[in-house]
Design an enzyme around this catalytic site. Sequence first.
Site, short mmCIF file in Angstrom:
data_model
loop_
_atom_site.label_atom_id
_atom_site.label_comp_id
_atom_site.label_asym_id
_atom_site.label_seq_id
_atom_site.Cartn_x
_atom_site.Cartn_y
_atom_site.Cartn_z
CB ILE A 1 -0.96 -0.02 1.21
CG1 ILE A 1 -2.01 -1.12 1.03
CG2 ILE A 1 -1.62 1.34 1.38
CD1 ILE A 1 -2.93 -1.29 2.21
NE ARG B 1 4.29 2.12 10.48
CZ ARG B 1 4.99 3.24 10.36
NH1 ARG B 1 5.39 3.65 9.17
NH2 ARG B 1 5.29 3.95 11.42
CG HIS C 1 -29.47 2.70 -12.10
ND1 HIS C 1 -28.34 2.01 -12.49
CD2 HIS C 1 -29.96 3.31 -13.23
CE1 HIS C 1 -28.17 2.16 -13.79
NE2 HIS C 1 -29.14 2.95 -14.27
#
Length: 472
Positions: free
Chosen positions: A184, A270, A442
């Site tokens: 990420i 990390r 929608h």
Amino acid sequence: MEHAIETGVAILGGGPGGYTAAFRAADLGLDVCLIEQGGRLGGVCLNVGCIPSKTLLHAVAAIEEARAAAAFGLRFDGLAIDIEALRAHKAKIVGQLAGGLDGLAKARKITRLTGRGRFADGRTLVVDGPAGTTRVRFNQAVIATGSRPAPLTAAPRDPRIWDSTEALALPLVPPRLLIVGGGIIGLEMAQVYHALGAAITIVESEPQIIPAADRDVVQPLFLHVKNRYQIRTGTRVAAMTALAEGIEVGLTGATEATEVFDAVLVAVGRRPNTGGLGLEALGLAADGRGFLAVDGQLRTAVPHIFSIGDVTGEPMLAHKAVHQGKVAAEAIAGRSSVFAPAAIPSVAYTSPEVAWVGLTEREAEQRGLACVKGKFPWGASGRALTAGAGIGVSKALFDAASGRLLGAGICGSNAGELIHEATLALETGATAETIARTVHAHPTLAETFAGAAEAACGSSTDLLPARPRKRT
């Protein structure tokens, strides 16, 4: 000069988990002392992580949208980028949020200490700070010290080799940037620096980028960026040497090469901040990865010592820490709260975004679960196409026997917002039929998740007729 104070609850760390625990404990009538070694609250997420990175990503998304607007008949000639103004805007956002936290702490009459704390014994913290040393006597304590970027063994010390904190400071835009790690953080920073003008090379040791998510969920992102970046999966850094002309990097694995880059970002994960806390004074020890074991109420093996956030293990996410902070504070106050979420969502704020929650298809296979899979391509979504966001997919995985949702993944614009319907569905035990029969407005992107459920049920009218179901 040494000072001494007494408090009901001492919280070590002022990041998302720590300040949340402090605020909740104070709201429940407890006397709270919040200890943070940095100059302000918010931890990595607010100061050098989530918030500054999303600020930069929003800015570069505007750059990319302006460049792509020609397809809609719109042209923005003379687009200019002011890096200094971008840095200032990022700092302003961080400062505004940090100031808000200061106000919230003050309103709750929380005692604040700035400095690095360590346990001297089971009821005492010693805090060394700019104002001297303070001994904090407490009844109960919460360890919320967060995490730091993991180093790369092969990397020498050089100002051109960055971790995520240094990259977010925008020290410069290097002509050639190597990003070690295709997770990420690596992909988000790739998007920022590419939009600002850098040529990007990404090295990932696993067979795919964002290894934690299913390959078919990540694939739309990969297809979108593969011609923008050099992406080398199954490849590791074998050596790194600082030269006058740049950082020479030796690559091994699927790619064997030696190349020179102007800067290198190391984004290989990390590590929890559990060293130097004086855990031995408590009779506690971290595991081999540096994590502290906790029970459902976030208690460690020492009943009056709690631990939350990154130091408790994966996933190392701010939103997990926040919820753990609330549970720990409520447990300290005598409530029966337990941290037991059905799932915790993960999001990569790339373009397109990638988000997932619950079991991946790979994890379901490893557990031997019989599943039914439903997928809806965003190329069949009217809203996605009108928004220029036809690259994407929504995927849902259901238990073959009960029909209950087991996991979901979305790749596409605003996937990080859309994933929460799936998260709630997991928490409530929703089935494919329940989701498919829920009326979605929608045209919306949210319809694509319902479309995935319909595909799993065999009731989709927006796709070709389903073949007989395949169990995975």
